[in-house]
Scaffold this motif. Structure first.
Motif, PDB file in Angstrom:
ATOM      1  N   VAL A   1       0.807  -0.960  -0.360  1.00  0.00           N
ATOM      2  CA  VAL A   1       0.105  -0.093   0.479  1.00  0.00           C
ATOM      3  C   VAL A   1       1.051   1.441   0.195  1.00  0.00           C
ATOM      4  O   VAL A   1       1.104   2.351  -0.799  1.00  0.00           O
ATOM      5  CB  VAL A   1      -1.196  -0.044   1.160  1.00  0.00           C
ATOM      6  N   ALA A   2       1.554   1.359   0.874  1.00  0.00           N
ATOM      7  CA  ALA A   2       2.756   3.025   0.521  1.00  0.00           C
ATOM      8  C   ALA A   2       3.411   1.854  -0.417  1.00  0.00           C
ATOM      9  O   ALA A   2       4.187   3.653  -0.938  1.00  0.00           O
ATOM     10  CB  ALA A   2       3.803   2.490   2.163  1.00  0.00           C
ATOM     11  N   LEU A   3       4.169   1.271  -0.877  1.00  0.00           N
ATOM     12  CA  LEU A   3       4.648   1.134  -2.486  1.00  0.00           C
ATOM     13  C   LEU A   3       3.552   2.310  -3.767  1.00  0.00           C
ATOM     14  O   LEU A   3       3.531   2.962  -3.748  1.00  0.00           O
ATOM     15  CB  LEU A   3       4.997   0.427  -2.801  1.00  0.00           C
ATOM     16  N   ILE A   4       2.786   2.082  -3.239  1.00  0.00           N
ATOM     17  CA  ILE A   4       1.351   2.827  -4.467  1.00  0.00           C
ATOM     18  C   ILE A   4       1.365   3.711  -4.048  1.00  0.00           C
ATOM     19  O   ILE A   4       1.520   4.319  -5.148  1.00  0.00           O
ATOM     20  CB  ILE A   4       0.351   1.733  -4.134  1.00  0.00           C
ATOM     21  N   TRP A   5       0.790   4.048  -3.258  1.00  0.00           N
ATOM     22  CA  TRP A   5       1.096   5.306  -2.517  1.00  0.00           C
ATOM     23  C   TRP A   5       2.200   6.155  -3.157  1.00  0.00           C
ATOM     24  O   TRP A   5       2.071   7.414  -3.662  1.00  0.00           O
ATOM     25  CB  TRP A   5       0.638   5.590  -1.205  1.00  0.00           C
ATOM     26  N   SER A   6       2.706   5.853  -3.031  1.00  0.00           N
ATOM     27  CA  SER A   6       4.341   6.472  -3.336  1.00  0.00           C
ATOM     28  C   SER A   6       4.385   6.808  -5.105  1.00  0.00           C
ATOM     29  O   SER A   6       5.065   7.524  -5.460  1.00  0.00           O
ATOM     30  CB  SER A   6       5.748   5.816  -2.766  1.00  0.00           C
ATOM     31  N   LEU A   7       3.987   5.774  -5.810  1.00  0.00           N
ATOM     32  CA  LEU A   7       3.374   5.773  -7.546  1.00  0.00           C
ATOM     33  C   LEU A   7       2.961   6.572  -7.530  1.00  0.00           C
ATOM     34  O   LEU A   7       2.817   6.842  -9.394  1.00  0.00           O
ATOM     35  CB  LEU A   7       4.529   4.544  -7.612  1.00  0.00           C
ATOM     36  N   TRP A   8       1.435   6.491  -6.759  1.00  0.00           N
ATOM     37  CA  TRP A   8       0.292   6.911  -8.180  1.00  0.00           C
ATOM     38  C   TRP A   8       0.529   8.087  -8.621  1.00  0.00           C
ATOM     39  O   TRP A   8       1.109   9.127  -8.123  1.00  0.00           O
ATOM     40  CB  TRP A   8      -0.858   6.746  -6.855  1.00  0.00           C
ATOM     41  N   PRO A   9       0.418   8.221  -9.560  1.00  0.00           N
ATOM     42  CA  PRO A   9       0.760   9.769 -10.091  1.00  0.00           C
ATOM     43  C   PRO A   9      -0.529  10.916  -9.321  1.00  0.00           C
ATOM     44  O   PRO A   9      -2.009  10.669  -8.894  1.00  0.00           O
ATOM     45  CB  PRO A   9      -0.536  10.045 -11.773  1.00  0.00           C
ATOM     46  N   LEU A  10      -0.519  12.215  -9.010  1.00  0.00           N
ATOM     47  CA  LEU A  10      -0.951  13.323  -8.372  1.00  0.00           C
ATOM     48  C   LEU A  10      -1.606  13.472  -9.094  1.00  0.00           C
ATOM     49  O   LEU A  10      -0.646  14.662 -10.220  1.00  0.00           O
ATOM     50  CB  LEU A  10      -0.300  13.848  -7.296  1.00  0.00           C
ATOM     51  N   PRO A  11      -2.603  14.528  -8.942  1.00  0.00           N
ATOM     52  CA  PRO A  11      -4.050  15.412  -9.954  1.00  0.00           C
ATOM     53  C   PRO A  11      -2.603  16.642  -9.842  1.00  0.00           C
ATOM     54  O   PRO A  11      -1.983  17.064  -8.935  1.00  0.00           O
ATOM     55  CB  PRO A  11      -4.530  15.539  -9.076  1.00  0.00           C
ATOM     56  N   ALA A  12      -2.768  17.714 -11.325  1.00  0.00           N
ATOM     57  CA  ALA A  12      -1.921  18.419 -11.883  1.00  0.00           C
ATOM     58  C   ALA A  12      -3.893  19.295 -11.802  1.00  0.00           C
ATOM     59  O   ALA A  12      -4.607  18.987 -12.492  1.00  0.00           O
ATOM     60  CB  ALA A  12      -1.062  18.142 -12.788  1.00  0.00           C
ATOM     61  N   GLN A  13      -3.449  20.754 -12.093  1.00  0.00           N
ATOM     62  CA  GLN A  13      -4.045  21.346 -12.032  1.00  0.00           C
ATOM     63  C   GLN A  13      -3.799  22.397 -12.916  1.00  0.00           C
ATOM     64  O   GLN A  13      -2.682  22.663 -13.786  1.00  0.00           O
ATOM     65  CB  GLN A  13      -4.051  22.611 -11.490  1.00  0.00           C
ATOM     66  N   THR A  14      -4.611  22.979 -14.483  1.00  0.00           N
ATOM     67  CA  THR A  14      -4.191  23.942 -15.539  1.00  0.00           C
ATOM     68  C   THR A  14      -5.514  24.526 -15.308  1.00  0.00           C
ATOM     69  O   THR A  14      -6.749  24.686 -15.063  1.00  0.00           O
ATOM     70  CB  THR A  14      -4.050  22.917 -16.766  1.00  0.00           C
ATOM     71  N   ARG A  15      -4.731  26.279 -16.375  1.00  0.00           N
ATOM     72  CA  ARG A  15      -5.392  27.152 -15.871  1.00  0.00           C
ATOM     73  C   ARG A  15      -5.111  27.389 -17.794  1.00  0.00           C
ATOM     74  O   ARG A  15      -3.588  27.772 -17.996  1.00  0.00           O
ATOM     75  CB  ARG A  15      -5.730  27.776 -15.185  1.00  0.00           C
ATOM     76  N   SER A  16      -6.240  28.458 -18.564  1.00  0.00           N
ATOM     77  CA  SER A  16      -5.691  28.427 -19.925  1.00  0.00           C
ATOM     78  C   SER A  16      -6.912  30.122 -19.646  1.00  0.00           C
ATOM     79  O   SER A  16      -7.740  30.713 -19.134  1.00  0.00           O
ATOM     80  CB  SER A  16      -6.032  27.509 -21.284  1.00  0.00           C
ATOM     81  N   LEU A  17      -6.138  30.946 -20.785  1.00  0.00           N
ATOM     82  CA  LEU A  17      -6.249  32.371 -20.538  1.00  0.00           C
ATOM     83  C   LEU A  17      -6.028  33.088 -21.663  1.00  0.00           C
ATOM     84  O   LEU A  17      -4.987  32.976 -21.763  1.00  0.00           O
ATOM     85  CB  LEU A  17      -5.920  33.529 -19.472  1.00  0.00           C
ATOM     86  N   SER A  18      -6.890  33.834 -22.620  1.00  0.00           N
ATOM     87  CA  SER A  18      -6.558  34.150 -23.740  1.00  0.00           C
ATOM     88  C   SER A  18      -6.387  35.680 -23.495  1.00  0.00           C
ATOM     89  O   SER A  18      -7.391  36.264 -22.316  1.00  0.00           O
ATOM     90  CB  SER A  18      -7.754  34.715 -25.068  1.00  0.00           C
ATOM     91  N   ILE A  19      -5.318  36.434 -24.014  1.00  0.00           N
ATOM     92  CA  ILE A  19      -4.756  37.668 -23.602  1.00  0.00           C
ATOM     93  C   ILE A  19      -5.380  38.512 -25.134  1.00  0.00           C
ATOM     94  O   ILE A  19      -4.781  38.307 -26.092  1.00  0.00           O
ATOM     95  CB  ILE A  19      -3.802  37.542 -23.012  1.00  0.00           C
ATOM     96  N   SER A  20      -5.922  39.417 -25.013  1.00  0.00           N
ATOM     97  CA  SER A  20      -5.896  40.572 -26.625  1.00  0.00           C
ATOM     98  C   SER A  20      -4.795  41.607 -25.936  1.00  0.00           C
ATOM     99  O   SER A  20      -3.946  41.928 -25.630  1.00  0.00           O
ATOM    100  CB  SER A  20      -7.139  40.947 -26.174  1.00  0.00           C
TER     101      SER A  20
END
Length: 238
Positions: free
Chosen positions: A32-51
Protein backbone atom coordinates in the motif's frame (compact mmCIF):
# COMPACT_ATOMS: atom_id res chain seq x y z
CA UNK A 1 -10.85 -14.90 31.51
CA UNK A 2 -10.81 -13.42 28.01
CA UNK A 3 -7.09 -12.60 28.18
CA UNK A 4 -6.24 -16.08 29.46
CA UNK A 5 -8.32 -17.67 26.71
CA UNK A 6 -6.51 -15.58 24.07
CA UNK A 7 -3.14 -16.58 25.48
CA UNK A 8 -4.10 -20.22 25.46
CA UNK A 9 -5.32 -19.93 21.86
CA UNK A 10 -2.11 -18.36 20.60
CA UNK A 11 -0.01 -20.98 22.43
CA UNK A 12 -1.71 -23.62 20.27
CA UNK A 13 -0.82 -21.80 17.03
CA UNK A 14 2.54 -22.90 15.61
CA UNK A 15 5.19 -20.21 15.37
CA UNK A 16 5.42 -20.68 11.61
CA UNK A 17 1.76 -19.69 11.21
CA UNK A 18 2.28 -16.53 13.26
CA UNK A 19 5.36 -15.65 11.24
CA UNK A 20 3.61 -16.18 7.94
CA UNK A 21 0.59 -14.19 9.07
CA UNK A 22 2.81 -11.31 10.16
CA UNK A 23 4.71 -11.49 6.88
CA UNK A 24 1.48 -11.37 4.91
CA UNK A 25 0.22 -8.29 6.78
CA UNK A 26 3.63 -6.63 6.53
CA UNK A 27 3.70 -7.32 2.78
CA UNK A 28 0.22 -5.83 2.30
CA UNK A 29 1.06 -2.69 4.30
CA UNK A 30 4.31 -2.20 2.41
CA UNK A 31 2.54 -2.70 -0.89
CA UNK A 32 0.00 0.00 0.00
CA UNK A 33 2.84 2.41 0.88
CA UNK A 34 4.60 1.59 -2.39
CA UNK A 35 1.47 2.18 -4.45
CA UNK A 36 0.86 5.49 -2.65
CA UNK A 37 4.41 6.64 -3.45
CA UNK A 38 4.03 5.79 -7.16
CA UNK A 39 0.44 6.84 -7.78
CA UNK A 40 0.21 9.86 -10.12
CA UNK A 41 -0.98 12.96 -8.29
CA UNK A 42 -3.51 15.33 -9.86
CA UNK A 43 -2.41 18.48 -11.64
CA UNK A 44 -4.30 21.69 -12.28
CA UNK A 45 -4.30 23.67 -15.52
CA UNK A 46 -5.71 27.02 -16.49
CA UNK A 47 -5.82 28.84 -19.83
CA UNK A 48 -6.47 32.50 -20.54
CA UNK A 49 -6.66 34.54 -23.74
CA UNK A 50 -4.96 37.94 -23.77
CA UNK A 51 -5.89 40.52 -26.39
CA UNK A 52 -3.49 43.14 -27.78
CA UNK A 53 -5.38 45.91 -25.99
CA UNK A 54 -4.84 44.16 -22.63
CA UNK A 55 -1.10 44.09 -23.23
CA UNK A 56 -0.71 47.84 -23.64
CA UNK A 57 -0.08 50.08 -20.62
CA UNK A 58 -2.23 53.15 -20.14
CA UNK A 59 0.60 55.42 -21.27
CA UNK A 60 0.44 53.91 -24.76
CA UNK A 61 -2.58 54.29 -27.01
CA UNK A 62 -4.11 51.54 -29.08
CA UNK A 63 -2.82 53.36 -32.16
CA UNK A 64 0.69 52.03 -31.54
CA UNK A 65 -0.42 48.40 -31.31
CA UNK A 66 0.33 47.79 -34.97
CA UNK A 67 3.78 49.34 -34.59
CA UNK A 68 4.67 47.07 -31.66
CA UNK A 69 4.83 43.67 -33.33
CA UNK A 70 5.31 41.85 -30.02
CA UNK A 71 1.81 42.85 -28.85
CA UNK A 72 0.08 43.11 -32.21
CA UNK A 73 -1.44 39.61 -32.00
CA UNK A 74 -3.45 37.93 -29.21
CA UNK A 75 -1.67 35.53 -26.88
CA UNK A 76 -2.74 32.39 -25.05
CA UNK A 77 -1.61 31.89 -21.45
CA UNK A 78 -1.40 28.33 -20.13
CA UNK A 79 -0.62 27.70 -16.45
CA UNK A 80 0.02 24.25 -14.97
CA UNK A 81 0.74 23.37 -11.34
CA UNK A 82 0.41 20.32 -9.02
CA UNK A 83 -2.71 20.10 -6.90
CA UNK A 84 -0.78 17.93 -4.42
CA UNK A 85 2.88 17.09 -3.78
CA UNK A 86 4.34 14.29 -1.69
CA UNK A 87 6.69 15.65 0.92
CA UNK A 88 10.32 15.23 -0.06
CA UNK A 89 9.58 15.13 -3.79
CA UNK A 90 10.15 17.72 -6.49
CA UNK A 91 7.44 19.36 -8.56
CA UNK A 92 7.12 22.40 -10.79
CA UNK A 93 4.85 25.27 -11.78
CA UNK A 94 4.90 25.98 -15.50
CA UNK A 95 3.69 29.14 -17.24
CA UNK A 96 3.60 29.41 -21.04
CA UNK A 97 2.51 32.41 -23.09
CA UNK A 98 2.30 31.60 -26.78
CA UNK A 99 0.81 33.17 -29.90
CA UNK A 100 -2.90 32.38 -30.06
CA UNK A 101 -2.60 31.29 -33.70
CA UNK A 102 0.42 29.06 -33.13
CA UNK A 103 4.12 29.72 -33.12
CA UNK A 104 5.51 31.70 -36.00
CA UNK A 105 8.91 31.24 -37.56
CA UNK A 106 11.61 33.39 -36.04
CA UNK A 107 12.97 34.03 -39.52
CA UNK A 108 9.78 35.73 -40.68
CA UNK A 109 10.06 38.73 -38.37
CA UNK A 110 13.04 40.64 -37.10
CA UNK A 111 12.13 41.14 -33.39
CA UNK A 112 12.18 44.73 -32.17
CA UNK A 113 14.02 45.91 -35.31
CA UNK A 114 13.37 49.63 -35.68
CA UNK A 115 10.72 49.64 -32.96
CA UNK A 116 10.35 52.37 -30.39
CA UNK A 117 10.18 49.90 -27.49
CA UNK A 118 11.79 46.66 -26.40
CA UNK A 119 9.28 44.40 -24.67
CA UNK A 120 10.09 42.03 -21.80
CA UNK A 121 7.83 39.44 -20.18
CA UNK A 122 8.38 39.41 -16.42
CA UNK A 123 7.00 36.71 -14.14
CA UNK A 124 7.13 36.06 -10.39
CA UNK A 125 5.87 33.23 -8.20
CA UNK A 126 4.71 34.10 -4.69
CA UNK A 127 4.25 30.85 -2.76
CA UNK A 128 4.79 31.21 1.00
CA UNK A 129 5.43 27.89 2.74
CA UNK A 130 7.02 26.05 -0.19
CA UNK A 131 10.65 26.82 -1.14
CA UNK A 132 11.05 27.31 -4.88
CA UNK A 133 13.55 28.40 -7.50
CA UNK A 134 14.01 30.79 -9.12
CA UNK A 135 12.93 33.34 -6.55
CA UNK A 136 12.02 36.92 -7.27
CA UNK A 137 11.24 38.22 -10.73
CA UNK A 138 12.50 36.56 -13.89
CA UNK A 139 12.26 38.04 -17.38
CA UNK A 140 12.48 37.01 -21.01
CA UNK A 141 12.31 38.85 -24.29
CA UNK A 142 8.75 39.12 -25.62
CA UNK A 143 9.01 38.71 -29.39
CA UNK A 144 6.37 38.37 -32.11
CA UNK A 145 5.50 34.81 -33.05
CA UNK A 146 7.52 33.28 -30.22
CA UNK A 147 6.35 31.78 -26.92
CA UNK A 148 7.81 32.55 -23.51
CA UNK A 149 8.02 29.83 -20.87
CA UNK A 150 8.63 30.20 -17.14
CA UNK A 151 9.25 27.19 -14.86
CA UNK A 152 9.58 27.19 -11.07
CA UNK A 153 10.92 24.12 -9.25
CA UNK A 154 9.20 23.37 -5.93
CA UNK A 155 10.87 21.65 -2.96
CA UNK A 156 8.30 21.26 -0.16
CA UNK A 157 9.67 20.61 3.32
CA UNK A 158 6.54 20.75 5.47
CA UNK A 159 2.99 19.41 5.32
CA UNK A 160 -0.17 21.38 4.75
CA UNK A 161 -1.71 23.65 2.17
CA UNK A 162 -0.06 26.61 0.46
CA UNK A 163 -1.74 29.43 -1.42
CA UNK A 164 0.24 31.35 -3.99
CA UNK A 165 0.06 33.77 -6.89
CA UNK A 166 1.71 33.71 -10.30
CA UNK A 167 2.29 37.25 -11.56
CA UNK A 168 2.91 38.17 -15.18
CA UNK A 169 3.86 41.64 -16.44
CA UNK A 170 5.03 43.22 -19.65
CA UNK A 171 7.76 45.84 -19.46
CA UNK A 172 8.10 48.35 -22.30
CA UNK A 173 11.61 49.83 -22.46
CA UNK A 174 11.94 52.91 -24.71
CA UNK A 175 14.67 52.60 -27.31
CA UNK A 176 15.41 56.31 -26.91
CA UNK A 177 15.91 55.94 -23.17
CA UNK A 178 13.74 56.90 -20.25
CA UNK A 179 11.73 55.00 -17.64
CA UNK A 180 10.15 51.71 -18.58
CA UNK A 181 6.38 51.23 -18.58
CA UNK A 182 4.82 48.14 -17.03
CA UNK A 183 1.52 46.43 -17.68
CA UNK A 184 0.07 43.72 -15.43
CA UNK A 185 -1.27 40.92 -17.61
CA UNK A 186 -2.54 38.58 -14.92
CA UNK A 187 -2.23 37.44 -11.30
CA UNK A 188 -3.27 33.78 -11.12
CA UNK A 189 -4.07 32.20 -7.75
CA UNK A 190 -2.94 28.63 -7.14
CA UNK A 191 -3.36 26.16 -4.26
CA UNK A 192 -1.03 23.25 -3.48
CA UNK A 193 -1.35 20.55 -0.79
CA UNK A 194 1.74 18.82 0.62
CA UNK A 195 0.97 15.29 1.86
CA UNK A 196 2.73 12.28 3.41
CA UNK A 197 1.97 8.64 4.25
CA UNK A 198 1.68 8.24 8.04
CA UNK A 199 4.76 10.41 8.52
CA UNK A 200 6.70 8.96 5.57
CA UNK A 201 7.81 11.23 2.75
CA UNK A 202 7.47 10.12 -0.86
CA UNK A 203 11.05 8.80 -1.23
CA UNK A 204 10.95 7.02 2.15
CA UNK A 205 7.57 5.42 1.39
CA UNK A 206 8.93 4.23 -1.94
CA UNK A 207 12.14 2.80 -0.45
CA UNK A 208 10.58 1.18 2.63
CA UNK A 209 7.59 -0.05 0.64
CA UNK A 210 9.82 -1.81 -1.89
CA UNK A 211 11.94 -3.42 0.82
CA UNK A 212 8.89 -4.31 2.91
CA UNK A 213 7.19 -6.11 0.05
CA UNK A 214 10.25 -8.32 -0.44
CA UNK A 215 10.74 -9.03 3.28
CA UNK A 216 7.03 -9.64 3.87
CA UNK A 217 6.83 -12.02 0.92
CA UNK A 218 9.83 -13.98 2.21
CA UNK A 219 8.23 -14.33 5.64
CA UNK A 220 4.79 -15.23 4.31
CA UNK A 221 5.86 -17.52 1.48
CA UNK A 222 8.90 -19.25 2.95
CA UNK A 223 7.19 -22.62 2.47
CA UNK A 224 6.75 -21.92 -1.22
CA UNK A 225 10.41 -20.98 -1.58
CA UNK A 226 11.48 -24.17 0.21
CA UNK A 227 9.19 -26.27 -2.01
CA UNK A 228 10.56 -24.66 -5.18
CA UNK A 229 14.12 -25.13 -3.99
CA UNK A 230 13.50 -28.81 -3.26
CA UNK A 231 11.96 -29.32 -6.70
CA UNK A 232 14.94 -27.70 -8.38
CA UNK A 233 17.33 -29.73 -6.25
CA UNK A 234 15.59 -32.95 -7.25
CA UNK A 235 15.71 -32.11 -10.94
CA UNK A 236 19.38 -31.22 -10.75
CA UNK A 237 20.09 -34.52 -9.03
CA UNK A 238 18.38 -36.57 -11.70
Amino acid sequence: MLVQAARAYFRKIPGIVIRRGFGFLFCIGSFVALIWSLWPLPAQTRSLSISPAEMLPEELTSAVTGDLLAVAEPRLLHLEWPAAIRSGELASVRLRVSPAKGEGSSSQISPTAGEAFSVLAEARLELPGIPHTPTGEVSQGFFPGRPVIFIWDLQPNRLGGADGTVWLHLSFIPAAGGPAMRQVLTAQRIEIQVIDFFGLSGPWARALGSAGVVVGAMLALDGVFIWLWSRLDRKSGV
